[in-house]
Design a protein around this motif. Structure first.
Motif, PDB file in Angstrom:
ATOM      1  N   THR A 183       0.825  -1.204   0.000  1.00 50.77           N
ATOM      2  CA  THR A 183       0.000   0.000   0.000  1.00 50.77           C
ATOM      3  C   THR A 183       0.862   1.258   0.000  1.00 50.77           C
ATOM      4  N   TYR A 184       1.954   1.244   0.766  1.00 53.23           N
ATOM      5  CA  TYR A 184       2.834   2.415   0.830  1.00 53.23           C
ATOM      6  C   TYR A 184       3.398   2.753  -0.539  1.00 53.23           C
ATOM      7  N   HIS A 185       3.859   1.752  -1.271  1.00 46.07           N
ATOM      8  CA  HIS A 185       4.449   1.993  -2.583  1.00 46.07           C
ATOM      9  C   HIS A 185       3.404   2.518  -3.563  1.00 46.07           C
ATOM     10  N   GLN A 186       2.222   1.958  -3.508  1.00 48.27           N
ATOM     11  CA  GLN A 186       1.164   2.402  -4.410  1.00 48.27           C
ATOM     12  C   GLN A 186       0.749   3.839  -4.106  1.00 48.27           C
ATOM     13  N   GLN A 187       0.633   4.164  -2.818  1.00 47.72           N
ATOM     14  CA  GLN A 187       0.266   5.531  -2.447  1.00 47.72           C
ATOM     15  C   GLN A 187       1.353   6.511  -2.864  1.00 47.72           C
ATOM     16  N   ARG A 188       2.605   6.109  -2.713  1.00 46.98           N
ATOM     17  CA  ARG A 188       3.708   6.998  -3.083  1.00 46.98           C
ATOM     18  C   ARG A 188       3.734   7.232  -4.587  1.00 46.98           C
ATOM     19  N   GLU A 189       3.514   6.197  -5.387  1.00 48.23           N
ATOM     20  CA  GLU A 189       3.483   6.359  -6.838  1.00 48.23           C
ATOM     21  C   GLU A 189       2.340   7.282  -7.260  1.00 48.23           C
ATOM     22  N   GLU A 190       1.157   7.102  -6.659  1.00 51.14           N
ATOM     23  CA  GLU A 190       0.020   7.959  -6.988  1.00 51.14           C
ATOM     24  C   GLU A 190       0.301   9.407  -6.612  1.00 51.14           C
ATOM     25  N   TYR A 191       0.953   9.625  -5.463  1.00 47.48           N
ATOM     26  CA  TYR A 191       1.284  10.980  -5.044  1.00 47.48           C
ATOM     27  C   TYR A 191       2.273  11.613  -6.008  1.00 47.48           C
ATOM     28  N   GLU A 192       3.302  10.852  -6.394  1.00 47.93           N
ATOM     29  CA  GLU A 192       4.305  11.406  -7.311  1.00 47.93           C
ATOM     30  C   GLU A 192       3.678  11.758  -8.655  1.00 47.93           C
ATOM     31  N   LYS A 193       2.786  10.907  -9.168  1.00 48.33           N
ATOM     32  CA  LYS A 193       2.118  11.200 -10.437  1.00 48.33           C
ATOM     33  C   LYS A 193       1.259  12.455 -10.319  1.00 48.33           C
ATOM     34  N   ALA A 194       0.518  12.562  -9.225  1.00 53.80           N
ATOM     35  CA  ALA A 194      -0.345  13.734  -9.027  1.00 53.80           C
ATOM     36  C   ALA A 194       0.492  15.001  -8.870  1.00 53.80           C
ATOM     37  N   PHE A 195       1.617  14.891  -8.166  1.00 55.22           N
ATOM     38  CA  PHE A 195       2.487  16.051  -7.968  1.00 55.22           C
ATOM     39  C   PHE A 195       3.074  16.509  -9.297  1.00 55.22           C
ATOM     40  N   LEU A 196       3.569  15.565 -10.098  1.00 52.93           N
ATOM     41  CA  LEU A 196       4.142  15.933 -11.394  1.00 52.93           C
ATOM     42  C   LEU A 196       3.090  16.514 -12.324  1.00 52.93           C
ATOM     43  N   GLN A 197       1.876  15.946 -12.291  1.00 55.21           N
ATOM     44  CA  GLN A 197       0.805  16.488 -13.126  1.00 55.21           C
ATOM     45  C   GLN A 197       0.452  17.909 -12.694  1.00 55.21           C
ATOM     46  N   HIS A 198       0.436  18.146 -11.401  1.00 58.84           N
ATOM     47  CA  HIS A 198       0.162  19.500 -10.891  1.00 58.84           C
ATOM     48  C   HIS A 198       1.253  20.460 -11.345  1.00 58.84           C
ATOM     49  N   GLN A 199       2.506  20.019 -11.297  1.00 58.68           N
ATOM     50  CA  GLN A 199       3.612  20.876 -11.737  1.00 58.68           C
ATOM     51  C   GLN A 199       3.495  21.180 -13.230  1.00 58.68           C
ATOM     52  N   LEU A 200       3.122  20.176 -14.026  1.00 63.54           N
ATOM     53  CA  LEU A 200       2.946  20.416 -15.463  1.00 63.54           C
ATOM     54  C   LEU A 200       1.792  21.366 -15.732  1.00 63.54           C
ATOM     55  N   ASP A 201       0.728  21.250 -14.961  1.00 61.81           N
ATOM     56  CA  ASP A 201      -0.415  22.137 -15.143  1.00 61.81           C
ATOM     57  C   ASP A 201      -0.075  23.583 -14.820  1.00 61.81           C
ATOM     58  N   GLN A 202       0.908  23.800 -13.963  1.00 60.83           N
ATOM     59  CA  GLN A 202       1.297  25.146 -13.560  1.00 60.83           C
ATOM     60  C   GLN A 202       2.212  25.827 -14.578  1.00 60.83           C
ATOM     61  N   LEU A 203       2.769  25.078 -15.516  1.00 63.35           N
ATOM     62  CA  LEU A 203       3.692  25.649 -16.494  1.00 63.35           C
ATOM     63  C   LEU A 203       2.932  26.465 -17.534  1.00 63.35           C
TER      64      LEU A 203
END
Length: 101
Positions: A63-83
């Motif tokens: 569960t920890y690994h899956q949550q971390r991957e989902e967080y990283e994807k969401a964070f990167l998508q948020h960063q791309l949306d801000q560009l």
């Protein structure tokens, strides 16, 4: 997992062992055989759970690994949306240049 959850699991497993013993006695096993087979069932279940845990840990399916991957994807998508569009074009050209080398 909370401490009370762990205590509940321990009592649940203990209860399942007793239930297996009673069912085996009712099925016609003598006390000795019923005790042995109920222990075999409990140890087999424990080994099965342990193997599933090891496979999940090695395969990063915890569960920890899956949550971390989902967080990283969401964070990167948020960063791309801000560009801005200009920053996005600059980033894309840098990525293409890196692919060429």
């Amino acid at each position: 997992m909370r401490r009370i959850d762990a205590i509940g699991i321990v009592f649940g497993v203990f209860g399942l062992g007793g239930l297996a013993y009673v069912v085996l006695k009712l099925a016609g096993f003598n006390s000795f055989s019923a005790g042995i087979w109920s222990q075999v069932l409990l140890v087999g279940g424990l080994i099965g759970w342990l193997l599933s845990y090891v496979f999940r840990a090695v395969g990063n399916k915890m569960t920890y690994h899956q949550q971390r991957e989902e967080y990283e994807k969401a964070f990167l998508q948020h960063q791309l949306d801000q560009l801005s569009p200009e920053q996005m074009d600059r980033l894309l050209t840098e990525v293409e240049d890196d692919k060429d080398t």
